[in-house]
Design a protein around this motif. Structure first.
Motif, PDB file in Angstrom:
ATOM      1  N   MET A   1      -1.501  -3.611   3.424  1.00  0.00           N
ATOM      2  CA  MET A   1      -1.061  -2.583   2.510  1.00  0.00           C
ATOM      3  C   MET A   1      -1.906  -2.590   1.245  1.00  0.00           C
ATOM      4  O   MET A   1      -2.221  -1.525   0.721  1.00  0.00           O
ATOM      5  CB  MET A   1       0.405  -2.780   2.158  1.00  0.00           C
ATOM      6  CG  MET A   1       1.347  -2.406   3.276  1.00  0.00           C
ATOM      7  SD  MET A   1       3.102  -2.754   2.968  1.00  0.00           S
ATOM      8  CE  MET A   1       3.416  -1.936   1.468  1.00  0.00           C
TER       9      MET A   1
ATOM     10  N   LEU B   1       2.999  -2.605  -6.260  1.00  0.00           N
ATOM     11  CA  LEU B   1       2.889  -3.165  -4.912  1.00  0.00           C
ATOM     12  C   LEU B   1       2.934  -4.685  -4.955  1.00  0.00           C
ATOM     13  O   LEU B   1       3.598  -5.319  -4.131  1.00  0.00           O
ATOM     14  CB  LEU B   1       1.603  -2.689  -4.238  1.00  0.00           C
ATOM     15  CG  LEU B   1       1.315  -3.289  -2.867  1.00  0.00           C
ATOM     16  CD1 LEU B   1       2.392  -2.888  -1.864  1.00  0.00           C
ATOM     17  CD2 LEU B   1      -0.054  -2.888  -2.379  1.00  0.00           C
TER      18      LEU B   1
ATOM     19  N   SER C   1       5.845  -6.977  -3.311  1.00  0.00           N
ATOM     20  CA  SER C   1       5.522  -8.094  -2.415  1.00  0.00           C
ATOM     21  C   SER C   1       6.245  -9.365  -2.848  1.00  0.00           C
ATOM     22  O   SER C   1       6.745 -10.120  -2.015  1.00  0.00           O
ATOM     23  CB  SER C   1       4.016  -8.335  -2.391  1.00  0.00           C
ATOM     24  OG  SER C   1       3.341  -7.209  -1.892  1.00  0.00           O
TER      25      SER C   1
ATOM     26  N   GLN D   1       0.156   6.506  -1.979  1.00  0.00           N
ATOM     27  CA  GLN D   1       1.305   6.365  -1.080  1.00  0.00           C
ATOM     28  C   GLN D   1       0.870   6.516   0.374  1.00  0.00           C
ATOM     29  O   GLN D   1       1.364   5.805   1.253  1.00  0.00           O
ATOM     30  CB  GLN D   1       2.395   7.384  -1.427  1.00  0.00           C
ATOM     31  CG  GLN D   1       3.073   7.123  -2.751  1.00  0.00           C
ATOM     32  CD  GLN D   1       3.763   5.776  -2.811  1.00  0.00           C
ATOM     33  OE1 GLN D   1       4.395   5.336  -1.868  1.00  0.00           O
ATOM     34  NE2 GLN D   1       3.624   5.114  -3.934  1.00  0.00           N
TER      35      GLN D   1
ATOM     36  N   GLN E   1      -0.854   3.296   1.249  1.00  0.00           N
ATOM     37  CA  GLN E   1       0.134   2.228   1.377  1.00  0.00           C
ATOM     38  C   GLN E   1       0.904   2.368   2.694  1.00  0.00           C
ATOM     39  O   GLN E   1       1.125   1.384   3.392  1.00  0.00           O
ATOM     40  CB  GLN E   1       1.091   2.262   0.201  1.00  0.00           C
ATOM     41  CG  GLN E   1       2.021   1.094   0.127  1.00  0.00           C
ATOM     42  CD  GLN E   1       2.830   1.088  -1.165  1.00  0.00           C
ATOM     43  OE1 GLN E   1       2.706   1.974  -2.001  1.00  0.00           O
ATOM     44  NE2 GLN E   1       3.649   0.085  -1.336  1.00  0.00           N
ATOM     45  N   LEU E   2       1.293   3.570   3.025  1.00  0.00           N
ATOM     46  CA  LEU E   2       2.019   3.803   4.275  1.00  0.00           C
ATOM     47  C   LEU E   2       1.146   3.489   5.480  1.00  0.00           C
ATOM     48  O   LEU E   2       1.594   2.858   6.438  1.00  0.00           O
ATOM     49  CB  LEU E   2       2.506   5.252   4.328  1.00  0.00           C
ATOM     50  CG  LEU E   2       3.288   5.649   5.575  1.00  0.00           C
ATOM     51  CD1 LEU E   2       4.555   4.825   5.692  1.00  0.00           C
ATOM     52  CD2 LEU E   2       3.617   7.119   5.542  1.00  0.00           C
TER      53      LEU E   2
ATOM     54  N   TYR F   1       0.986  -0.176   5.833  1.00  0.00           N
ATOM     55  CA  TYR F   1       2.247  -0.723   6.344  1.00  0.00           C
ATOM     56  C   TYR F   1       2.353  -0.524   7.849  1.00  0.00           C
ATOM     57  O   TYR F   1       2.754  -1.428   8.580  1.00  0.00           O
ATOM     58  CB  TYR F   1       3.434  -0.071   5.641  1.00  0.00           C
ATOM     59  CG  TYR F   1       4.762  -0.544   6.174  1.00  0.00           C
ATOM     60  CD1 TYR F   1       5.276  -1.772   5.800  1.00  0.00           C
ATOM     61  CD2 TYR F   1       5.488   0.231   7.073  1.00  0.00           C
ATOM     62  CE1 TYR F   1       6.482  -2.227   6.303  1.00  0.00           C
ATOM     63  CE2 TYR F   1       6.690  -0.210   7.582  1.00  0.00           C
ATOM     64  CZ  TYR F   1       7.180  -1.440   7.193  1.00  0.00           C
ATOM     65  OH  TYR F   1       8.372  -1.877   7.697  1.00  0.00           O
TER      66      TYR F   1
ATOM     67  N   ALA G   1       0.128  -2.937   9.684  1.00  0.00           N
ATOM     68  CA  ALA G   1       0.362  -4.361   9.434  1.00  0.00           C
ATOM     69  C   ALA G   1       1.143  -5.006  10.575  1.00  0.00           C
ATOM     70  O   ALA G   1       1.872  -4.344  11.317  1.00  0.00           O
ATOM     71  CB  ALA G   1       1.131  -4.535   8.124  1.00  0.00           C
TER      72      ALA G   1
ATOM     73  N   HIS H   1       4.172  -7.205  11.679  1.00  0.00           N
ATOM     74  CA  HIS H   1       5.501  -7.491  11.135  1.00  0.00           C
ATOM     75  C   HIS H   1       6.105  -8.654  11.908  1.00  0.00           C
ATOM     76  O   HIS H   1       6.053  -8.687  13.130  1.00  0.00           O
ATOM     77  CB  HIS H   1       6.398  -6.256  11.243  1.00  0.00           C
ATOM     78  CG  HIS H   1       5.855  -5.073  10.505  1.00  0.00           C
ATOM     79  ND1 HIS H   1       5.927  -4.947   9.146  1.00  0.00           N
ATOM     80  CD2 HIS H   1       5.181  -3.977  10.939  1.00  0.00           C
ATOM     81  CE1 HIS H   1       5.354  -3.829   8.756  1.00  0.00           C
ATOM     82  NE2 HIS H   1       4.878  -3.223   9.834  1.00  0.00           N
TER      83      HIS H   1
END
Length: 127
Positions: A1, A47, A51, A106, A109-110, A113, A116, A118
């Motif tokens: 992110m 951000l 985190s 944004q 960042q999205l 995400y 990424a 998880h």
């Protein structure tokens, strides 16, 4: 992110500064740079704060992330209002650059995400 925010933020800042220069000359470039850089710094720090919040107590992570997001919005609006009062800067250009930069960040960042990895809880679903 973080990489998504850095890439979209830096590219957006450069592109918006160039667009400000084309639209309104040197004052437009400086105004666009101020608005874009302001948004970039506030959202990047947000951000990092989110985190840290998510790394803490899982029960408080959503509330903490929401609080950080609201804080970002309040800081951005207040800072844009202060910048618009500067006689050497063009207020509408600052606001437009800040808004476009927020949207670009944004999206970055999205995208970060979604890409990424998880963590999956191996204990989930067991009674």
């Amino acid at each position: 992110m973080r990489r998504g925010v850095l890439v979209s933020g830096l590219c957006g800042t450069v592109a918006l500064t160039i667009a400000g220069a084309v639209a309104k000359g040197a004052d437009g470039a400086l105004s666009a740079l101020a608005g874009a850089l302001l948004s970039f710094v506030v959202l990047l720090l947000g951000l990092l704060a989110i985190s840290a919040v998510v790394a803490g107590d899982p029960g408080a992570s959503m509330a903490g992330a929401g609080l950080v997001f609201m804080g970002q919005l309040i800081i951005l609006v207040a800072a844009i209002a202060l910048l618009r009062q500067q006689p050497s800067l063009d207020g509408p250009v600052i606001a437009a650059a800040a808004i476009v930069e927020v949207v670009l960040i944004q999206v970055g960042q999205l995208r970060g995400y979604v890409r990424a990895r998880h963590a999956i809880d191996p204990q989930a679903g067991r009674a």
